[in-house]
Every structure is written in C-alpha cells, then in structure tokens.
Scaffold this motif. Structure first.
Motif, short mmCIF file in Angstrom:
data_model
loop_
_atom_site.label_atom_id
_atom_site.label_comp_id
_atom_site.label_asym_id
_atom_site.label_seq_id
_atom_site.Cartn_x
_atom_site.Cartn_y
_atom_site.Cartn_z
N GLY A 15 45.56 18.79 43.64
CA GLY A 15 46.78 18.22 43.06
C GLY A 15 46.53 17.36 41.84
N GLN A 16 45.36 17.50 41.24
CA GLN A 16 45.01 16.69 40.07
C GLN A 16 45.21 17.49 38.79
N THR A 17 45.37 16.76 37.70
CA THR A 17 45.47 17.39 36.39
C THR A 17 44.92 16.43 35.34
N THR A 18 44.66 16.92 34.16
CA THR A 18 44.26 16.09 33.03
C THR A 18 45.44 15.99 32.09
N LEU A 19 45.79 14.77 31.72
CA LEU A 19 46.87 14.60 30.74
C LEU A 19 46.36 15.07 29.39
N PRO A 20 47.10 15.94 28.72
CA PRO A 20 46.67 16.39 27.40
C PRO A 20 46.49 15.22 26.44
N SER A 21 45.59 15.36 25.48
CA SER A 21 45.28 14.27 24.55
C SER A 21 46.52 13.79 23.80
N GLN A 22 47.45 14.69 23.47
CA GLN A 22 48.66 14.27 22.75
C GLN A 22 49.47 13.29 23.59
N ILE A 23 49.51 13.51 24.91
CA ILE A 23 50.25 12.62 25.81
C ILE A 23 49.53 11.28 25.91
N ARG A 24 48.21 11.31 26.10
CA ARG A 24 47.44 10.07 26.20
C ARG A 24 47.56 9.24 24.93
N GLU A 25 47.52 9.90 23.79
CA GLU A 25 47.64 9.19 22.51
C GLU A 25 49.04 8.62 22.34
N ALA A 26 50.07 9.38 22.68
CA ALA A 26 51.45 8.92 22.51
C ALA A 26 51.73 7.70 23.39
#
Length: 91
Positions: A15-26
């Motif tokens: 149930g895990q995922t990596t937040l895309p870099s665009q989301i982390r940056e925003a």
C-alpha cells in the motif's frame, strides 16, 4: 498544478507509493516531513502537515505576562476560565 499534465505513481503490495517529484516540490516536502490526506468525494487532497516545532516561538506573551513562569500563567488562566465559566453557569 491545475492545467498541468497529471502525474502518476504505483501502489506497492504494502500500500505504499512514492510521491512524484513535482508533488514534493509543489508542497515543499523533505524527507521525514508529514503529510495529511483529506478525502473529498472520489478525490484526495494531500497537504504538508508541519510539526509542532514549525510554530515554536510564534506565540508571544502578553505584555503584562512577560517574564511570568509558565506554571503561574497557567494557574492564572485556569482561575480566569473557572470564574468565567461560573458566571455563565457552566461550573
């Protein structure tokens, strides 16, 4: 990000995922930061959840309370709250 291309990630078997870099940056997210989720119908809003230390020092003592020990200020606040509650018939 409205109007921009959608970003995607994959959910793992745990149930895990990596937040895309665009989301982390925003959201200005760094490793160890906390995030909150709010379900809105069939969508989820993700927000940066600042920790308690993010607001440390933002509250200032009232001018007449400067230099007063925390225990004394808490005691005085409690006494004032109890007096107000008694006036309103809540206590």
């Amino acid at each position: 990000m409205q109007g921009e291309a959608m970003t995607h990630s994959t959910i793992t078997s745990k149930g895990q995922t990596t937040l895309p870099s665009q989301i982390r940056e925003a959201l200005h997210l760094k490793p160890g930061d906390r995030i909150s989720y709010e379900i809105q119908g069939d969508a989820v809003v993700i927000r940066h959840q600042p920790g308690a230390m993010a607001v440390f020092g933002t509250l200032k003592s009232a001018p007449d309370q400067a230099g007063v020990e925390f225990k004394e200020a808490r005691k005085k606040s409690r006494e004032m709250w109890e007096a107000d509650a008694a006036k309103e018939g809540l206590r």
